[in-house]
Design a protein around this motif. Structure first.
Motif, mmCIF file in Angstrom:
data_model
loop_
_atom_site.group_PDB
_atom_site.id
_atom_site.type_symbol
_atom_site.label_atom_id
_atom_site.label_comp_id
_atom_site.label_asym_id
_atom_site.label_seq_id
_atom_site.Cartn_x
_atom_site.Cartn_y
_atom_site.Cartn_z
ATOM 1 N N GLY A 124 0.805 -1.204 0.000
ATOM 2 C CA GLY A 124 0.000 0.000 0.000
ATOM 3 C C GLY A 124 0.842 1.259 0.000
ATOM 4 N N SER A 125 2.171 1.109 0.157
ATOM 5 C CA SER A 125 3.065 2.270 0.074
ATOM 6 C C SER A 125 3.304 2.644 -1.386
ATOM 7 C CB SER A 125 4.398 1.959 0.756
ATOM 8 O OG SER A 125 4.214 1.667 2.126
ATOM 9 N N ILE A 126 3.726 3.870 -1.602
ATOM 10 C CA ILE A 126 3.926 4.399 -2.952
ATOM 11 C C ILE A 126 5.336 4.967 -3.070
ATOM 12 C CG2 ILE A 126 3.290 6.308 -4.504
ATOM 13 C CD1 ILE A 126 0.407 5.887 -3.610
ATOM 14 N N THR A 127 5.970 4.746 -4.215
ATOM 15 C CA THR A 127 7.294 5.317 -4.468
ATOM 16 C C THR A 127 7.222 6.319 -5.614
ATOM 17 O OG1 THR A 127 8.425 3.320 -3.710
ATOM 18 C CG2 THR A 127 9.685 4.840 -5.068
ATOM 19 N N VAL B 127 7.648 10.155 4.918
ATOM 20 C CA VAL B 127 8.313 9.916 3.639
ATOM 21 C C VAL B 127 9.764 9.527 3.885
ATOM 22 C CG1 VAL B 127 9.032 10.948 1.450
ATOM 23 C CG2 VAL B 127 6.803 11.529 2.418
ATOM 24 N N HIS B 128 10.259 8.538 3.133
ATOM 25 C CA HIS B 128 11.673 8.181 3.151
ATOM 26 C C HIS B 128 12.325 8.705 1.882
ATOM 27 C CE1 HIS B 128 11.766 4.674 6.291
ATOM 28 N NE2 HIS B 128 11.450 5.844 6.812
ATOM 29 N N GLN B 129 13.359 9.504 2.040
ATOM 30 C CA GLN B 129 14.047 10.122 0.903
ATOM 31 C C GLN B 129 15.311 9.347 0.551
ATOM 32 O OE1 GLN B 129 15.047 14.572 0.489
ATOM 33 N NE2 GLN B 129 16.961 13.690 1.245
ATOM 34 N N TYR B 130 15.502 9.119 -0.758
ATOM 35 C CA TYR B 130 16.733 8.557 -1.313
ATOM 36 C C TYR B 130 17.223 9.534 -2.379
ATOM 37 C CZ TYR B 130 15.100 4.155 0.790
ATOM 38 O OH TYR B 130 14.662 3.173 1.651
ATOM 39 N N PRO C 246 18.824 21.201 -7.327
ATOM 40 C CA PRO C 246 19.001 21.308 -8.781
ATOM 41 C C PRO C 246 19.852 20.170 -9.330
ATOM 42 C CG PRO C 246 20.359 22.916 -7.625
ATOM 43 C CD PRO C 246 19.457 22.306 -6.602
ATOM 44 N N LEU C 247 19.526 19.761 -10.553
ATOM 45 C CA LEU C 247 20.296 18.760 -11.292
ATOM 46 C C LEU C 247 20.516 17.492 -10.467
ATOM 47 C CD1 LEU C 247 22.953 21.119 -12.937
ATOM 48 C CD2 LEU C 247 20.832 20.241 -13.953
ATOM 49 N N THR C 248 19.418 16.934 -9.982
ATOM 50 C CA THR C 248 19.496 15.726 -9.166
ATOM 51 C C THR C 248 18.415 14.733 -9.554
ATOM 52 O OG1 THR C 248 18.085 16.703 -7.452
ATOM 53 C CG2 THR C 248 20.484 16.899 -7.163
ATOM 54 N N MET C 249 18.599 13.501 -9.058
ATOM 55 C CA MET C 249 17.614 12.423 -9.196
ATOM 56 C C MET C 249 17.325 11.889 -7.807
ATOM 57 S SD MET C 249 19.486 10.593 -12.442
ATOM 58 C CE MET C 249 21.127 11.034 -11.835
ATOM 59 N N SER C 250 16.072 11.568 -7.543
ATOM 60 C CA SER C 250 15.712 11.156 -6.189
ATOM 61 C C SER C 250 14.510 10.221 -6.196
ATOM 62 C CB SER C 250 15.414 12.383 -5.322
ATOM 63 O OG SER C 250 14.485 13.240 -5.968
ATOM 64 N N PHE C 251 14.416 9.420 -5.131
ATOM 65 C CA PHE C 251 13.294 8.519 -4.888
ATOM 66 C C PHE C 251 12.673 8.900 -3.548
ATOM 67 C CE2 PHE C 251 16.264 6.354 -7.584
ATOM 68 C CZ PHE C 251 15.520 5.551 -8.437
ATOM 69 N N TYR C 252 11.349 8.811 -3.480
ATOM 70 C CA TYR C 252 10.644 9.098 -2.239
ATOM 71 C C TYR C 252 9.596 8.014 -2.007
ATOM 72 C CZ TYR C 252 12.817 13.685 -2.558
ATOM 73 O OH TYR C 252 13.732 14.707 -2.647
#
Length: 587
Positions: free
Chosen positions: A490-493, A517-520, A568-574
């Protein structure tokens, strides 16, 4: 003389002395791609353009919600696939594969896919102990065959892992470096040598795949032609019979980039003839009990320009129902002339979306609903460029590629390459992970196959007449991987690409409001910036702990209701925890 193409492997395997941890931890998220969709169209590639309201300089707040009731797409659990180049036969890595340095007992998840492919030259085979005629030279370039993993993992119990002294590994690296120069010379001179694949080589390859719990796809050489330009299948039949006698569980393909055959053998093959060749191969498979129900993939065409589309149309008319999935490949830019700024251009990122639509239009015209695979993709062609196609900057293309493909319904994507002689790979010649490796690892850990639609609140930019808005902030959403036991179902990324040179703020709304929220957050590490071959996760550099251990990928917890600040200029997962999304509760 059969051309070895690709072997899709469960998880993301590593060549030779690759630490077991690399392979082990690529597998745990075989549910792979996060992708996105806007409120109006699930498959729309457009991201989230927002205009700055008056008086709020640089502080535009984007309100983001996700439709949690039902997915807009469900991608194959084998979605993310990888390649290893067949040059391993030529440069000596094959013996290290056979010795078991790439095997790992940690593949304990359902099948994901990776591929050994690249086919720099045709293979000459002697599977039955006799020498077959050499095949014509093959162009050095992307060669991709992919594989699904459906071999029982408990077969690994009967496979022993051999160890090589460090001095042997060092000698092998030197040999591979020399072969790298030879392959580059062949590429730029447009002259290519043959690659010999013997029965022993095939046995080693299959042994490696079988002991790794993988399924092998083998591309037969399509360059053997009869005087009337039909496919000469005599050599293929010998190999099929040999493989059947060994009871090898293999899927098949025929040739690669048929649009380039004129360059390779001096004569072209049109779509109709190619379709007849595939029908001939299907008939051969049906004559052999072991392969009567084997999967067959193709035609693995190149970039869908006008002549290539015509070839695909001719193929689909004749043999569209013969293949189990239609395959093609895409490389964004010529690696010999690429610049770091190219990887930040939204126009370049969007070229893939147009190609997807072209392929889908042809496939759906002749065989509606047929699965489509992008069977070879890389940031750059021509082997890539050092410090560019293997750098942090190339990750923008890779991450966006996964998003576009998943959102537009492509079933499987094969990344070129896990390791090869160029600079498009995921690990370097010392088997150290490169930036795209860490991106792919996070995918597999965090992202499941269900694609969710996103909804954005904010003022939309109005394009000037004749100008297309190409968005620099791209957001994708999926159900969190069921195989990640750190998060309940049931969690969402979410994963986000920010190509702006300023930070962006996102406020989660609706069903995502007030959730933990968990940040990567992935950023370049070191003084090289976007050229860097190292990355940091939430401010901590990522590197192997030792030869067999990957670092722990620790998230940064964000308090409930906190605004997401995207540098700026980044990639991330939440990962948005405990959303209890209806779309994500069940597999």
């Amino acid at each position: 003389s059969e051309l070895i193409r690709g072997f899709l492997l469960s998880g993301m395997p590593c060549p030779s002395s690759c630490p077991p941890g690399l392979l082990a931890l690529m597998a745990p998220g075989l549910a792979l791609m996060a992708t996105f969709s806007l409120p109006s169209q699930a498959g729309d590639r457009r991201a989230l353009p927002v205009q700055k309201p008056p008086g709020v300089k640089g502080r535009t707040l984007i309100l983001l919600d996700v439709n949690t009731k039902s997915p807009v797409r469900i991608i194959s659990e084998n979605f993310l696939s990888l390649q290893l180049d067949p040059s391993i036969i030529h440069d000596g890595w094959l013996d290290f594969l056979r010795a078991g340095l790439l095997r790992t007992p940690a593949l304990r998840v359902p099948p994901a896919t990776a591929s050994i492919s690249g086919g720099k030259a045709p293979a000459k085979g002697s599977p039955a102990g006799s020498r077959f005629p050499p095949s014509p030279p093959r162009r050095l370039g992307p060669r991709h065959d992919i594989v699904r993993s459906d071999i029982a993992l408990d077969k690994q119990k009967g496979c022993k892992i051999a160890q090589h002294p460090d001095i042997m590994l060092e000698l092998q690296r030197e040999k591979a470096a020399q072969m790298h120069l030879v392959l580059l010379k062949e590429q730029f001179s447009n002259t290519y040598s043959n690659l010999t694949l013997t029965a022993r080589s095939l046995d080693k390859l299959y042994n490696f795949a079988d002991c790794s719990g993988l399924h092998l796809i083998f591309a037969l050489n399509a360059l053997h032609r009869n005087p009337n330009n039909s496919w000469n299948s005599s050599n293929a039949l010998s190999l099929l019979k040999y493989s059947a006698s060994k009871k090898y569980n293999i899927s098949w393909e025929l040739g690669n980039e048929p649009n380039n055959y004129r360059t390779l053998i001096g004569r072209s093959v049109n779509g109709s003839q190619l379709g007849k060749d595939y029908i001939q191969l299907r008939s051969l498979l049906q004559l052999i009990r072991t392969y009567s129900r084997a999967n067959l993939y193709g035609p693995n065409i190149g970039r869908p320009r006008k002549n290539v589309i015509a070839l695909l149309e001719g193929f689909m008319k004749v043999a569209g129902s013969t293949v189990d999935a239609v395959t093609w490949q895409h490389y964004y830019i010529d690696g010999r002339v690429a610049k770091v700024t190219d990887f930040l251009k939204t126009r370049l990122l969007d070229t893939l979306s147009d190609q997807i639509r072209k392929i889908q239009k042809v496939v759906n015209t002749y065989t509606p609903g047929k699965k489509i695979w992008l069977e070879g993709v890389g940031a750059t062609s021509a082997g890539g460029m050092n410090n560019l196609s293997d750098s942090y900057a190339a990750g923008f293309l890779w991450l966006n590629t996964l998003g576009l493909l998943a959102s537009q319904g492509i079933d499987v994507v094969v990344r070129h390459s896990f390791l090869d002689h160029g600079h498009n790979h995921l690990v370097d010649q010392n088997f150290n992970p490169l930036p795209d490796y860490w991106l792919s690892l996070l995918y597999k850990r965090l992202i499941g196959p269900k694609v969710l639609a996103i909804h954005v609140a904010g003022l939309q930019r109005k394009p000037r007449p004749g100008r297309v808005i190409r968005d620099k902030l791209r957001i994708y959403a999926h159900c969190t991987s069921y195989h990640n036991h750190n998060y309940v179902r049931g969690s969402i990324t979410l994963y986000i690409i920010n190509l702006h040179r300023s930070r962006k703020k996102i406020k989660l709304a609706g069903t995502l409001r007030d959730k933990i929220v968990h940040q990567y957050l992935l950023q370049p590490y070191g003084k090289d910036g976007l050229h860097s071959k190292s990355v940091q996760l939430n401010g901590q550099p990522l590197a192997m702990v030792d030869d067999g251990t990957l670092p722990e990928l620790k998230p940064r917890p964000l308090r409930a209701g906190r605004t997401l600040v995207i540098p700026p200029l980044t990639m991330s997962f939440y990962v948005v925890k405990n959303v209890n999304a209806l779309a994500c509760r069940y597999r």
